[in-house]
Write a protein that holds these residues in place. Structure first.
Motif, PDB file in Angstrom:
ATOM      1  N   ASP A 247      11.714 -10.003   3.196  1.00 15.26           N
ATOM      2  CA  ASP A 247      11.284 -10.453   1.872  1.00 15.26           C
ATOM      3  C   ASP A 247      10.076  -9.656   1.388  1.00 15.26           C
ATOM      4  O   ASP A 247       9.968  -9.319   0.201  1.00 15.26           O
ATOM      5  CB  ASP A 247      10.951 -11.948   1.902  1.00 15.26           C
ATOM      6  N   GLU A 248       9.168  -9.343   2.311  1.00 13.33           N
ATOM      7  CA  GLU A 248       7.982  -8.567   1.932  1.00 13.33           C
ATOM      8  C   GLU A 248       8.378  -7.156   1.507  1.00 13.33           C
ATOM      9  O   GLU A 248       7.808  -6.598   0.562  1.00 13.33           O
ATOM     10  CB  GLU A 248       6.986  -8.505   3.093  1.00 13.33           C
ATOM     11  N   THR A 250      11.171  -6.325   0.086  1.00  9.97           N
ATOM     12  CA  THR A 250      11.739  -6.465  -1.260  1.00  9.97           C
ATOM     13  C   THR A 250      10.636  -6.491  -2.305  1.00  9.97           C
ATOM     14  O   THR A 250      10.715  -5.819  -3.342  1.00  9.97           O
ATOM     15  CB  THR A 250      12.585  -7.741  -1.351  1.00  9.97           C
ATOM     16  N   ARG A 251       9.586  -7.248  -2.035  1.00 12.34           N
ATOM     17  CA  ARG A 251       8.457  -7.308  -2.977  1.00 12.34           C
ATOM     18  C   ARG A 251       7.762  -5.955  -3.085  1.00 12.34           C
ATOM     19  O   ARG A 251       7.302  -5.552  -4.163  1.00 12.34           O
ATOM     20  CB  ARG A 251       7.470  -8.392  -2.538  1.00 12.34           C
ATOM     21  N   GLU A 254       9.742  -3.727  -5.398  1.00  4.88           N
ATOM     22  CA  GLU A 254       9.574  -4.150  -6.789  1.00  4.88           C
ATOM     23  C   GLU A 254       8.193  -3.779  -7.315  1.00  4.88           C
ATOM     24  O   GLU A 254       8.041  -3.402  -8.481  1.00  4.88           O
ATOM     25  CB  GLU A 254       9.804  -5.660  -6.900  1.00  4.88           C
ATOM     26  N   ARG A 255       7.185  -3.877  -6.449  1.00  2.00           N
ATOM     27  CA  ARG A 255       5.814  -3.642  -6.891  1.00  2.00           C
ATOM     28  C   ARG A 255       5.511  -2.159  -7.050  1.00  2.00           C
ATOM     29  O   ARG A 255       4.766  -1.763  -7.960  1.00  2.00           O
ATOM     30  CB  ARG A 255       4.853  -4.260  -5.865  1.00  2.00           C
TER      31      ARG A 255
END
Length: 264
Positions: A247-248, A250-251, A254-255
């Motif tokens: 999940d990290e 993925t972030r 995106e970031r």
């Protein structure tokens, strides 16, 4: 140690790795002495009883002929050894290998922890589809001096990535292994911003006898992380940690907008 030559039939070996069709490993063994290295299991097959990190053998290839039909295939150099480990300074196994790949139709990747790869920039530039990755788990040199004492320093590896990029060679940072509580993804991404084409992330994969050795080393270096490491690597719920890391990632994509490949 004296150079030991091992006669080897083929340059490329078919691979079962998820992102590689073939591998090239110019040496048996490696003297970077990475404490976490999963490749130490190779000693069972090569009949080495010495501790991992203390031995190497150079391969002498009977042929540099490549496999047929390489369109769309990937060749990885350095899956269970580092092609640019210290022995390469005098053995010079890589130049003829790179020369054999100069008209190769496959995608070629090199993964190393050594700035010695810079010696072969001109040969790398002659390969049509190539990417060179430097492996790094964190930015703390004091930790790396204990965890991977034979590898190039943090600053040297970052500088090597920049120099390769400036030479027109595709580059990637291989964040491996991801060390719980120590690896700072944001800091690593910032450190290579502008001179890598993509980033790969691989988990710390501990198994067999060296699991205990690595856990003991991490307890010595960072006793405050003992509970975390015992949870991740010794408890049934450890897998949840890596799911949260996905999940990290993925972030992070995106970031930052950077292409991140997960091998967690």
């Amino acid at each position: 140690m004296d150079t030991i030559i091992r006669d080897t039939k083929s340059l490329c070996t078919p691979s079962k790795l998820p992102a590689s069709d073939y591998v090239i490993n110019p040496y048996l063994g490696c003297t970077h002495r990475c404490q976490y290295c999963y490749a130490r299991f190779m000693g069972r097959f090569t009949r080495h009883c010495e501790p991992w990190g203390t031995y190497w053998e150079a391969k002498q290839y009977r042929s540099y002929r490549l496999p047929a039909n390489l369109d769309g295939k990937t060749i990885l150099i350095g899956s269970v050894t580092d092609a640019y480990q210290p022995a390469e300074v005098h053995c010079r196994l890589m130049p003829p290998i790179l020369d054999a790949l100069k008209n190769c139709k496959a995608h070629v990747e090199i993964l190393t922890k050594s700035t010695l790869v810079l010696r072969d920039i001109r040969l790398l530039q002659a390969i049509p589809d190539i990417a060179v990755g430097l492996s790094l788990s964190n930015l703390c040199q004091a930790d790396n001096d204990r965890i991977e004492p034979g590898a190039s320093s943090v600053s040297e590896r970052l500088a090597a990535l920049r120099e390769l990029h400036e030479a027109g060679i595709r580059t990637f940072l291989f964040i491996a292994p991801y060390l719980p509580g120590l690896t700072d993804l944001t800091a690593l991404v910032q450190a290579v911003s502008g001179f890598v084409d993509y980033i790969c992330v691989e988990n710390l994969n501990l198994r067999g006898a060296y699991k205990r050795e690595m856990l003991e080393l991490m307890e010595q270096l960072h006793p405050e992380l003992t509970g975390l490491y015992r949870h991740v690597f010794l408890s049934p719920g450890g897998g949840e940690y890596w799911r949260r890391m996905e999940d990290e990632l993925t972030r992070l994509r995106e970031r930052t907008g950077i292409h991140v490949i997960s091998y967690l």
